[in-house]
Design an enzyme around this catalytic site. Sequence first.
Site, mmCIF file in Angstrom:
data_model
loop_
_atom_site.group_PDB
_atom_site.id
_atom_site.type_symbol
_atom_site.label_atom_id
_atom_site.label_comp_id
_atom_site.label_asym_id
_atom_site.label_seq_id
_atom_site.Cartn_x
_atom_site.Cartn_y
_atom_site.Cartn_z
ATOM 1 N N ILE A 223 0.832 -1.215 0.000
ATOM 2 C CA ILE A 223 0.000 0.000 0.000
ATOM 3 C C ILE A 223 0.868 1.267 0.000
ATOM 4 O O ILE A 223 0.652 2.140 -0.853
ATOM 5 C CB ILE A 223 -1.032 -0.027 1.140
ATOM 6 C CG1 ILE A 223 -2.065 -1.138 0.851
ATOM 7 C CG2 ILE A 223 -1.726 1.330 1.299
ATOM 8 C CD1 ILE A 223 -3.091 -1.372 1.932
ATOM 9 N N GLU A 242 9.128 6.541 10.351
ATOM 10 C CA GLU A 242 9.794 5.471 11.111
ATOM 11 C C GLU A 242 10.761 4.699 10.199
ATOM 12 O O GLU A 242 11.895 4.454 10.538
ATOM 13 C CB GLU A 242 8.701 4.553 11.626
ATOM 14 C CG GLU A 242 9.151 3.296 12.264
ATOM 15 C CD GLU A 242 7.930 2.528 12.751
ATOM 16 O OE1 GLU A 242 6.984 3.179 13.224
ATOM 17 O OE2 GLU A 242 7.938 1.294 12.658
ATOM 18 N N GLY A 340 5.227 1.822 15.108
ATOM 19 C CA GLY A 340 5.146 3.271 15.260
ATOM 20 C C GLY A 340 3.778 3.831 14.906
ATOM 21 O O GLY A 340 3.616 5.048 14.753
#
Length: 438
Positions: A223, A242, A340
């Site tokens: 995605i 992250e 995260g």
Amino acid sequence: MRRDILNWLEEYNSKLVDVHTAIENIKSGNRVVFEHACGEPKYLIDNLVENYKNLENVEIVHMVPMGSAKYCDEGMEKHFKHNGFFLGSNTKKAVHEGRADFTPSFFFEIPKLFRTKMPIDVVLVQVSKPDDFGYVSLGISVDYTKSACENAKIVIAQVNKYMPRTMGESFIHISDIDYIVEYDEPIYTLPRPNIGDVEMKIGKYCSTLIEDGDTLQLGIGAIPDAVLSFLDDKKDLGIHSEMFADGVIDLVKKGVITNKCKNLYKGKMVATFLMGTRELYDFVNDNPMVQMMPVDYVNNPCIIMQEDNLVSINSCVQVDLMGQVASESIGKNQISGVGGQVDFIRGASMAKNGRSIIAMPSTVKGKTSKIVACLDEGAAVTTSRNDVDYIVTEYGIAELKGKTLRQRSEALIRIAHPDFRDELIKAHNMKFNDELKI
Ligand code: COA
């Protein structure tokens, strides 16, 4: 030991040992932390596992697991107790069968845990070759690894020429390492994902929520890469994430990602770990455009909120009709971790013009809806209904922040797979005494 940045070679040589000598410093009952994800020091870990007969109850702590994770094999539980902050296909079975454990923690708080509640005996890291001043780079995994090096009683480093020398706060000095093992081997890579039609549709919807000058956080997988493929016509995007993978580099090369509009590290991309192909690792090697920073900086919501126009894009397993997001467990079974996700959703929420997106296919392989009336029994809520902002599937965008429970439910049903809408409408109508028709 005193740090001598000009005459460090003698010290370096005095710390050079063979792998067995290094690994013998790990004793029964120790807590051992591994550098994680593609930065995992394979050679050191393989040798630790080979030494299993001499060890009992060694706690192995890390985040994203790679490789075969033999320390989780059946029969190993007497020797190694794995304690994951994030599970993978190679470690979740051991947790599900009660042979290993999982510790919930926001990613940005793991360094603090190592300073306080989870003291470390030994850390195993993988680093680049030393530079002229005796500094080695933690390369593609700085995140909690730097803190682990600062807090462990013993630091064992695999010096590997394949580990890129990344810039930022990625450096440790050889005076801070106790045992050095030189061993060159290709580091783990993550191939570019296959992007299917569903991911492309999701990517296109997500791209409509991204504006010129935005700063992006992207998770791993198809995605995020699909989203990036629709951003060619955007201007001056930035990265504070992250992690990132190869798709980001394509947009740097096209001049779309310039980081010009960022408030922090203007002109530079900021990340805490990287997973991608060798092309990505060569791109970040010695590249000042990429700043690798510890996770208690990158993922700290109080830092993230300082980036205006921060857009975070992550994924999940299930969303219920209130907007509660389960991203790390399928029912009672832990499959990954919070990572995260919440760090960035909270940071984005506090940032000026920040937006957070949870993007997911509407079904699991067409068979099960990911949008559900109620989360599966035992599922952990990763992102709460108070934090959630946008949910995107291949059927559209549901904007949930500021919306009532009734409005959320309707918006989510509109982006559910058509095959499952009737049962969701039934649940909605019962709950709200409504007559919703879609
Ligand atoms: N019901 C049953 N099974 C489900 C399911 C559901 N609702 N949703 C997913 N699954 C299964 C999939 O079939 C797949 O099974 P398999 O491994 O046997 O093929 C597995 O769960 C993983 O799903 P998939 O869609 O392939 O996962 P992904 O690789 O796209 O990862 C998350 C999705 C949610 C697991 C992942 O994004 C994650 O862990 N997120 C939390 C951490 C995070 O967001 N970090 C910040 C960015 S790094």
